[in-house]
Structures are given as structure tokens and as C-alpha cells.
Design a protein around this motif. Structure first.
Motif, PDB file in Angstrom:
ATOM      1  N   LEU A  53      32.303  14.270  18.582  1.00  0.00           N
ATOM      2  CA  LEU A  53      33.868  14.248  18.278  1.00  0.00           C
ATOM      3  C   LEU A  53      34.841  13.273  19.533  1.00  0.00           C
ATOM      4  O   LEU A  53      35.688  12.930  19.085  1.00  0.00           O
ATOM      5  N   ASP A  54      34.231  13.654  20.478  1.00  0.00           N
ATOM      6  CA  ASP A  54      34.838  12.415  21.721  1.00  0.00           C
ATOM      7  C   ASP A  54      34.332  11.330  20.991  1.00  0.00           C
ATOM      8  O   ASP A  54      35.724  10.443  21.423  1.00  0.00           O
ATOM      9  N   GLN A  57      36.684  10.096  18.799  1.00  0.00           N
ATOM     10  CA  GLN A  57      38.455   9.988  18.514  1.00  0.00           C
ATOM     11  C   GLN A  57      38.458   8.414  19.658  1.00  0.00           C
ATOM     12  O   GLN A  57      39.439   8.197  19.519  1.00  0.00           O
ATOM     13  N   LYS A  58      37.503   8.467  20.420  1.00  0.00           N
ATOM     14  CA  LYS A  58      37.253   6.822  21.049  1.00  0.00           C
ATOM     15  C   LYS A  58      37.129   5.800  20.463  1.00  0.00           C
ATOM     16  O   LYS A  58      37.810   5.358  20.300  1.00  0.00           O
ATOM     17  N   GLU A  61      40.501   5.098  18.928  1.00  0.00           N
ATOM     18  CA  GLU A  61      42.180   4.971  19.599  1.00  0.00           C
ATOM     19  C   GLU A  61      41.714   2.878  19.413  1.00  0.00           C
ATOM     20  O   GLU A  61      42.362   2.720  19.557  1.00  0.00           O
TER      21      GLU A  61
END
Length: 85
Positions: A53-54, A57-58, A61
Motif C-alpha cells: 500500500l505504501d 501510494q508513493k 503521488e
């Protein structure tokens, strides 16, 4: 380590398995050793899923052009044909 642990699962399969583990542990009818084994598997799945997930998300972004604080990243751009005075 079992074959299941060696091959990375998809995010969706990891979440599905994590839900199964939670439901099984919530019943409370397993011996202590089996409960611990499932708990450890759940922690591994949870950490791996959070890392995915991280990373996602990165990536989003970066694609959208926002920094970690949610501010848009800007860079000056020059228009073609623009003269410097």
C-alpha cells in the motif's frame, strides 16, 4: 518456510487470507501453538500488505505530482518563443 510463504501472494489474496486468519482466531477454539502460528502468519501478511500500500501510494503521488505533504510539485517552465528581456 512453506511454499505458500516463499511465493509472494497478490495483495487481494493476502487480504483475503488475513481476514480468514482473523475470523479463525476470533473463534478462540484453537490450541495455543496453532493460534501463535496463525498470528505470526497474519503479522507477516499485514506487514507485506502495508508495504504494498505504501509503495502504491508513493507511485500515485509521483504520477499526480504531489509531495508527501500533499502539496503540488511545481517546476518552472518556459514557453517556446518567449523572449527574455
Amino acid at each position: 518456510m512453506s511454499e505458500e510463504d516463499a511465493a509472494p501472494q497478490s495483495f487481494e489474496n493476502s487480504i483475503k487470507r488475513l481476514n480468514e486468519i482473523v475470523q479463525t482466531l476470533e473463534r478462540g477454539d484453537l490450541p495455543l501453538e496453532e493460534s501463535l502460528r496463525l498470528f505470526e502468519e497474519g503479522v507477516r501478511l499485514s506487514r507485506a500488505s502495508q508495504e504494498r500500500l505504501d509503495a502504491a501510494q508513493k507511485r500515485v503521488e509521483e504520477l499526480l505530482g504531489f509531495d508527501r505533504d500533499g502539496r503540488p510539485r511545481t517546476t518552472p517552465f518556459e514557453m517556446r518563443g518567449e523572449r527574455e528581456e
